[in-house]
Design an enzyme around this catalytic site. Structure first.
Site, PDB file in Angstrom:
ATOM      1  N   SER A   1       6.297  27.608  -7.999  1.00  0.00           N
ATOM      2  CA  SER A   1       5.219  28.107  -7.120  1.00  0.00           C
ATOM      3  C   SER A   1       5.787  27.281  -5.886  1.00  0.00           C
ATOM      4  CB  SER A   1       4.102  27.695  -7.370  1.00  0.00           C
ATOM      5  OG  SER A   1       4.139  26.395  -7.825  1.00  0.00           O
ATOM      6  N   CYS A   2       7.005  27.190  -5.608  1.00  0.00           N
ATOM      7  CA  CYS A   2       7.762  26.691  -4.399  1.00  0.00           C
ATOM      8  C   CYS A   2       7.398  27.659  -3.083  1.00  0.00           C
ATOM      9  CB  CYS A   2       9.187  26.529  -4.612  1.00  0.00           C
ATOM     10  SG  CYS A   2       9.865  25.624  -5.993  1.00  0.00           S
TER      11      CYS A   2
END
Lengths: 202, 131
Positions: free
Chosen positions: A114-115
């Site tokens: 989920s960068c």
């Protein structure tokens, strides 16, 4: 933690959920060992609940639309150009701005986790973190965009950017037509979070 | 969240992707606590962000059916694992402390702040009140 005062025992409280207890255990142990400072934890939550969010990114986009010199700096070194507006910090150390053009649409994903560019967009929405988006954005970007209500003509190329722990992307949408008279603040109000991820057109 | 984002996702999207147009940043306080712990441990140098992303990725990969609703559960599991790998704490200590908190809740009258009691066999006796 909310407690239901209609349903309780005289001698104690109903415990929070198991996961909440696990976090409480972890936090209390780490605090006790001097590994984290409780005041710092509070400050982090405060920052993400109230201070950072997509309005920051919207100001970057609006400035890029209105100021050609800024746009060029954003192209050359997005991290520095974004820092000019005061948006710095964790997960924004290496920013890349990707510009939509009449023939090119950019879409950002993090396929592995989920960068996301926290300083300019805050924390990611639920769908960004979900396996369907993470897996399908790369395989079928046109299909994913269609589900967001964005239907692109076949001649518009879609470029998908897979974020990593090091590099984060900010989509610079095209400036909407008939906005010549608007100042930066009014322009920023037109910029949406999804527009800066690439799942919306403005 | 500003007006342009609210309700922006079309209906058919809901079948395959969860929506959150303008909800709170964290659904529950424990999510905020777990998030802040991770950010702070990283800031203190306990691990690099690449190591964190790696740990979280592995956890998320174990649950491809998740619609995003278990994201922070996986976050917590990844943090527990990384904390154990860095010897900041470990499964036994965590289990003891979790039980101690459950016990503290059960023994604290309503309206009083819940504090750890000196009754758990936790290896770290220097207990502090909950904040």
């Amino acid at each position: 933690m909310a407690h239901d005062h209609h349903d309780h025992h005289d001698h104690g409280q109903d415990p929070p959920s198991d996961i909440a207890l696990r976090v409480k255990a972890l936090e209390s142990l780490l605090v006790e060992k001097g590994l984290v400072d409780p005041a710092a934890l509070d400050a982090i939550v405060e920052r993400f609940e109230h201070k950072v969010g997509p309005r920051n990114g919207a100001r970057v986009v609006a400035k890029a639309w209105s100021d050609p010199a800024y746009r060029e700096r954003l192209r050359q070194d997005a991290t520095a150009a974004i820092a000019e507006l005061g948006y710095t910090g964790g997960q924004g150390e290496h920013m890349v701005a990707v510009e939509n053009t009449p023939g090119m649409h950019n879409l950002v994903v993090c396929t592995l986790c989920s960068c996301y560019p926290w300083p300019v967009l805050g924390l990611p929405p639920v769908w960004y973190k979900s396996p369907p988006y993470r897996s399908r954005a790369v395989i079928d970007p046109r299909g994913v965009l269609a589900e967001f209500g964005v239907t692109l003509p076949a001649e518009i190329e879609i470029r998908v950017w897979d974020s990593t722990a090091e590099v984060r992307y900010l989509v610079i949408p095209e400036r909407p037509a008939n906005t010549d008279a608007l100042d930066e603040a009014a322009l920023a109000a037109l910029v949406t979070r999804n527009g800066m991820i690439g799942t919306a057109r403005l | 969240m500003s007006a342009p984002d609210a309700g922006a996702l079309p209906g058919n999207l809901l079948q395959s992707l969860p929506r959150d147009a303008d909800g709170p940043v964290f659904a529950e306080p424990w999510q905020a606590q777990a998030f802040a712990l991770t950010v702070q441990l990283h800031a203190e140098g306990a691990f690099t962000w690449a190591e964190w992303a790696d740990a979280l990725s592995r956890e998320l990969a174990s649950d491809p059916e998740d619609d995003g609703g278990r994201y922070y559960h996986h976050w917590v599991a990844a943090l527990e694992q990384l904390a154990a790998a860095r010897r900041l704490t470990g499964p036994a200590e965590l289990a003891d402390r979790t039980a101690a908190w459950a016990e503290a809740y059960a023994h604290t009258p309503h309206g009083r702040p819940v504090e750890l009691l000196e009754l758990s066999p936790a290896p770290h006796p220097r207990l502090r009140p909950a904040t």
